[in-house]
Design an enzyme around this catalytic site. Sequence first.
Site, short mmCIF file in Angstrom:
data_model
loop_
_atom_site.label_atom_id
_atom_site.label_comp_id
_atom_site.label_asym_id
_atom_site.label_seq_id
_atom_site.Cartn_x
_atom_site.Cartn_y
_atom_site.Cartn_z
N LYS A 292 99.19 8.10 -52.87
CA LYS A 292 100.29 6.84 -53.81
C LYS A 292 101.64 7.50 -54.29
O LYS A 292 102.16 8.92 -53.45
CB LYS A 292 99.79 6.98 -54.82
CG LYS A 292 98.48 5.98 -55.06
CD LYS A 292 97.91 6.03 -56.20
CE LYS A 292 96.35 4.62 -56.26
NZ LYS A 292 97.03 3.74 -55.60
N ARG A 366 86.43 -0.14 -53.61
CA ARG A 366 85.12 -0.36 -52.95
C ARG A 366 83.74 -0.10 -52.62
O ARG A 366 82.81 -0.51 -52.37
CB ARG A 366 85.57 -1.47 -52.30
CG ARG A 366 86.27 -1.36 -50.73
CD ARG A 366 87.58 -1.96 -50.40
NE ARG A 366 89.10 -1.75 -51.33
CZ ARG A 366 90.13 -2.40 -51.11
NH1 ARG A 366 90.39 -3.36 -49.87
NH2 ARG A 366 91.29 -3.29 -51.81
#
Length: 515
Positions: A292, A366
Amino acid sequence: MNGHSNSEYMQVAIQWREETGAAEYDVDAFIVLVSPQGVQDGSMRQTWNSMLLPLMESHLFQAAPFQTYAVPLPGRGEYRTVIFVGAGERPLSSEELRIAAAQAARTALKMRVKKLAWELSSPLLAFSAEQNAQVAAQALTEGLILGSYRPKQYKKQVSSYQGIEQLIFLRSGKVGAAELSDWEEGIRRGRAYAESTCLARDLTNLPGNLLVPQDLAEAALKVAGQHGFEASVLDEKELKQLGLGGLIAVGQGSVHPPRLIMVKYQGKPEWDDVIGLVGKGITFDTGGISLKRRIGMEEMISDMGGAAAVLGVMNALGSLKPAVNVVMIIPAAENMPGGDAYKPGDIIRSFSGRTIEVLNTDAEGRVVLADAMTYARQQGAVKLIDVATLTGAVLSALGDVATGAVSNDDAMLEEFILASKRSGEKVWPLPAYKEFWDMIKSDVADIKNSTGPRGATITAGLFIGTFAEGLPWIHLDIAGTAFLAKERGVNPKGATGVMVRTITEWILAQQGTAG
């Protein structure tokens, strides 16, 4: 639990009185809900009316919704104060009552109040749009506890003031047994909802160095122990033996190994009609190899907000004891760019046997939730809700105002949205068209973990929904609502504990509805 909130020691009591004086009560401040009409027609107690008239005439206080104004009581000492809270011109909804109570609590905190009394008007229901004493009592209790929340501080110099310690609801006049029962039940529910939300806030606010996967497991075991729940934690060796390849892959780049946490609540004689709650427990998310940006990465302490929410729900169930069965699963891991980290282009085998093509290691939530969904099904879940700070894309659609929802069952989702309207937590449904399901198919594996920016919130949710294997399921993306940049409504700056109250409300509504 390393966190700390005011809800751990605030006591909510009910006292009814027939006399009109309030001076005999040993409290530091009184809260009084005020409508302009009540001042004009003189229906309020004369003591308050005589103080309010000059305030309103001088436009210092107009009794606008959620406006507060504190006035010292003459000759009553340093803390003898009345806090007027505006109700506006019309009856307040339950959510508006919560916000009014939260604003009153924040004003009391600024004044360093310890003992607080809310003087209820007679009739209080004149202020309530729902015209329901239990709903009003629950809303006021929730608002006062949620509004009095203060996150743990790590400063060298710590204030000696520990927050609001006691709250008393006072009301003059005779009260019937039915109304008293409604108030007691409303307060009981309000305490359970609010305290469990504060538990979730505490966990979510913890710095990443104070909450690694094992710490999250210990927090869950503590909650389970307090309520006598069955609980277990699988370590990295057990995860490998069972084949939870998604959770292992995401967690293998960290020196803090992953954990799979399970807590069971059995409220019925038979373990059937089980509701499965699955919460994303990424205790810190760097993005892994798909690193990130530096700016804002510190907020990734909140990437386990889904885990905190489902654990908060379990705490509420332990207090309320509804006739339902619930299994909670938390896949806990750190997503770090270590030498052993999983990589873009990897193919991993999930617990279900499905293979996953990894296109983005920052789409890790996920992947761990896939294994957790399968594990929940193995534990008997026949309905599933997953909660996750899943996508930045949900902020583009809904900002930090509403939680995005994706489902394969319209009836279940409609029930859930009705529960959210009662709780005051905003939930917005997103479509699950066949074309979105097609987008998560992979050329080289069964499924891929990233579809790019288009429809990203929906396809991320449907990735998880694949592992529901056709069972009724709802996905809640709380990436925008779990952590706020500034205070709003009943929520403080920082962790909100969002979805604890709505999920609990929905679960309580399931009692007796199973076929």
